[in-house]
Design a protein around this motif. Sequence first.
Motif, PDB file in Angstrom:
ATOM      1  N   ALA A 113       0.868  -1.186   0.000  1.00  0.00           N
ATOM      2  CA  ALA A 113       0.000   0.000   0.000  1.00  0.00           C
ATOM      3  C   ALA A 113       0.898   1.227   0.000  1.00  0.00           C
ATOM      4  CB  ALA A 113      -0.915  -0.015   1.224  1.00  0.00           C
ATOM      5  N   ASP A 114       0.950   1.896  -1.154  1.00  0.00           N
ATOM      6  CA  ASP A 114       1.885   3.019  -1.336  1.00  0.00           C
ATOM      7  C   ASP A 114       3.322   2.520  -1.112  1.00  0.00           C
ATOM      8  OD1 ASP A 114      -0.178   4.788  -1.906  1.00  0.00           O
ATOM      9  OD2 ASP A 114      -0.522   5.185   0.222  1.00  0.00           O
ATOM     10  N   ILE A 115       3.990   3.007  -0.062  1.00  0.00           N
ATOM     11  CA  ILE A 115       5.389   2.619   0.151  1.00  0.00           C
ATOM     12  C   ILE A 115       5.549   1.629   1.309  1.00  0.00           C
ATOM     13  CG2 ILE A 115       6.273   4.793  -0.774  1.00  0.00           C
ATOM     14  CD1 ILE A 115       6.691   5.709   2.132  1.00  0.00           C
ATOM     15  N   ILE A 116       4.439   1.147   1.836  1.00  0.00           N
ATOM     16  CA  ILE A 116       4.515   0.200   2.958  1.00  0.00           C
ATOM     17  C   ILE A 116       3.893  -1.133   2.570  1.00  0.00           C
ATOM     18  CG2 ILE A 116       4.447   2.024   4.702  1.00  0.00           C
ATOM     19  CD1 ILE A 116       1.489   1.284   5.151  1.00  0.00           C
ATOM     20  N   TYR A 117       4.176  -2.158   3.369  1.00  0.00           N
ATOM     21  CA  TYR A 117       3.552  -3.471   3.205  1.00  0.00           C
ATOM     22  C   TYR A 117       2.688  -3.775   4.426  1.00  0.00           C
ATOM     23  CZ  TYR A 117       6.580  -4.488  -0.764  1.00  0.00           C
ATOM     24  OH  TYR A 117       7.198  -4.451  -1.989  1.00  0.00           O
ATOM     25  N   ILE A 118       1.541  -4.387   4.163  1.00  0.00           N
ATOM     26  CA  ILE A 118       0.602  -4.718   5.229  1.00  0.00           C
ATOM     27  C   ILE A 118       0.340  -6.226   5.211  1.00  0.00           C
ATOM     28  CG2 ILE A 118      -1.731  -4.394   6.140  1.00  0.00           C
ATOM     29  CD1 ILE A 118      -1.723  -1.632   4.830  1.00  0.00           C
ATOM     30  N   ALA A 119       0.502  -6.850   6.363  1.00  0.00           N
ATOM     31  CA  ALA A 119       0.243  -8.288   6.494  1.00  0.00           C
ATOM     32  C   ALA A 119      -1.108  -8.499   7.160  1.00  0.00           C
ATOM     33  CB  ALA A 119       1.340  -8.951   7.327  1.00  0.00           C
ATOM     34  N   THR A 120      -1.894  -9.405   6.576  1.00  0.00           N
ATOM     35  CA  THR A 120      -3.140  -9.845   7.207  1.00  0.00           C
ATOM     36  C   THR A 120      -2.840 -11.123   7.960  1.00  0.00           C
ATOM     37  OG1 THR A 120      -4.472  -8.897   5.426  1.00  0.00           O
ATOM     38  CG2 THR A 120      -5.538 -10.537   6.843  1.00  0.00           C
ATOM     39  N   VAL A 121      -3.067 -11.094   9.277  1.00  0.00           N
ATOM     40  CA  VAL A 121      -2.716 -12.218  10.146  1.00  0.00           C
ATOM     41  C   VAL A 121      -3.988 -12.789  10.773  1.00  0.00           C
ATOM     42  CG1 VAL A 121      -1.352 -12.992  12.124  1.00  0.00           C
ATOM     43  CG2 VAL A 121      -0.490 -11.154  10.652  1.00  0.00           C
ATOM     44  N   ASP A 144     -10.116 -14.319  14.451  1.00  0.00           N
ATOM     45  CA  ASP A 144     -10.034 -12.918  14.051  1.00  0.00           C
ATOM     46  C   ASP A 144      -8.932 -12.688  13.026  1.00  0.00           C
ATOM     47  OD1 ASP A 144     -12.053 -12.179  15.904  1.00  0.00           O
ATOM     48  OD2 ASP A 144     -10.562 -12.225  17.516  1.00  0.00           O
ATOM     49  N   LEU A 145      -9.104 -11.601  12.257  1.00  0.00           N
ATOM     50  CA  LEU A 145      -8.088 -11.155  11.302  1.00  0.00           C
ATOM     51  C   LEU A 145      -7.596  -9.775  11.719  1.00  0.00           C
ATOM     52  CD1 LEU A 145      -9.731 -12.145   7.884  1.00  0.00           C
ATOM     53  CD2 LEU A 145      -8.109 -13.459   9.242  1.00  0.00           C
ATOM     54  N   VAL A 146      -6.284  -9.585  11.713  1.00  0.00           N
ATOM     55  CA  VAL A 146      -5.718  -8.275  12.021  1.00  0.00           C
ATOM     56  C   VAL A 146      -4.749  -7.886  10.914  1.00  0.00           C
ATOM     57  CG1 VAL A 146      -5.943  -8.572  14.514  1.00  0.00           C
ATOM     58  CG2 VAL A 146      -3.830  -9.261  13.395  1.00  0.00           C
ATOM     59  N   GLU A 147      -4.615  -6.589  10.688  1.00  0.00           N
ATOM     60  CA  GLU A 147      -3.670  -6.084   9.700  1.00  0.00           C
ATOM     61  C   GLU A 147      -2.543  -5.362  10.425  1.00  0.00           C
ATOM     62  OE1 GLU A 147      -5.915  -3.757   6.869  1.00  0.00           O
ATOM     63  OE2 GLU A 147      -6.035  -5.489   5.538  1.00  0.00           O
ATOM     64  N   ILE A 148      -1.320  -5.667  10.024  1.00  0.00           N
ATOM     65  CA  ILE A 148      -0.142  -5.107  10.693  1.00  0.00           C
ATOM     66  C   ILE A 148       0.805  -4.537   9.640  1.00  0.00           C
ATOM     67  CG2 ILE A 148       1.858  -5.654  12.136  1.00  0.00           C
ATOM     68  CD1 ILE A 148       0.192  -7.940  13.310  1.00  0.00           C
ATOM     69  N   VAL A 149       1.268  -3.333   9.874  1.00  0.00           N
ATOM     70  CA  VAL A 149       2.234  -2.699   8.968  1.00  0.00           C
ATOM     71  C   VAL A 149       3.606  -3.306   9.220  1.00  0.00           C
ATOM     72  CG1 VAL A 149       3.357  -0.551   8.319  1.00  0.00           C
ATOM     73  CG2 VAL A 149       0.926  -0.554   8.911  1.00  0.00           C
ATOM     74  N   LEU A 150       4.253  -3.732   8.129  1.00  0.00           N
ATOM     75  CA  LEU A 150       5.571  -4.353   8.230  1.00  0.00           C
ATOM     76  C   LEU A 150       6.662  -3.301   8.031  1.00  0.00           C
ATOM     77  CD1 LEU A 150       4.942  -7.584   6.099  1.00  0.00           C
ATOM     78  CD2 LEU A 150       4.674  -7.276   8.559  1.00  0.00           C
ATOM     79  N   SER A 151       7.772  -3.542   8.688  1.00  0.00           N
ATOM     80  CA  SER A 151       8.890  -2.593   8.559  1.00  0.00           C
ATOM     81  C   SER A 151       9.688  -2.834   7.285  1.00  0.00           C
ATOM     82  CB  SER A 151       9.804  -2.735   9.781  1.00  0.00           C
ATOM     83  OG  SER A 151      10.414  -4.015   9.801  1.00  0.00           O
TER      84      SER A 151
END
Length: 288
Positions: A242-250, A255-262
């Motif tokens: 997403a733009d310049i970041i990556y998002i993981a769906t865990v 439940d499902l959570v979204e976390i921004v990866l470094s």
Amino acid sequence: MIKVNIEKELIGQNGKFLLKLDFEVKKGEFLTLFGKSGSGKTTILRMIAGLEIPDRGIIEVEGEIYFNSDKKINIPPQKRKVGFVFQNYALFPNMTVYENLAFAMDKPDKKRIDEILRIVELIDLKDRYPETLSGGQQQRVALARAIVRNPSILLLDEPLSALDFSIRQKLQDEIKRLHNIFNLTTLLVSHDKPEVFKLSDRVIWIDEGKIVKEGSPRKVFIEKNISGKFSFVGTILDIKKADIIYIATVEIGKDLVEIVLSGNENLKVGDQVLVSSKAFNPVIKKIQ
């Protein structure tokens, strides 16, 4: 207390290897044997149950010698106080649910059978045959049949591997509940790390017949502790940019959570991870 000190030569993917283990299981403990396929985990359960014979060693359960190679003692399977739940359930297709449980007992006890069927919520299905039951119901019958013998140790050989996620989650809760209700001593074989975290007091990691790690699930799978107010084990279902970041769906439980990866976690879809907090920011770490 269960004591296992055995050796047996096996054949794996890379040829012959020696299964050589020395471990104990405390009364009331939930211990899991973890490792890749072909490392000897199922063979250990089968030797405790008397279905396979060690080349040498001793197996002692609550003070009773089941096997001693030096003294030439080898108690037959039917004389061992062991409950065994197989991967394929191994129910008798020509017997009803009630008859499957009764067959497991030396002297069928209707009161105990009915009590256990009520606890596992199968009492209304006791006159049904296995083929008319769902996979989850068949597994509960297999669990009930193993428990009805009042075993000194309950052996579980990847009992939930053939079930879908939601049923597997529900039956994991059921296994833990039964373990506590009946104060069982349980030895599980599993390759599912979230399952191991959820159920186990202690884990023994086996590789080619040897113990390579031993301890709590956290100690065995997470080499460096992560400080934080919470931590959950989950599975990565998706990674998107997403733009310049990556998002993981865990996926964590239901439940499902979204976390921004470094960007430096080196993660991929299917990895099992630990999600925790650090300075109010979520931290994601791959489980070894």
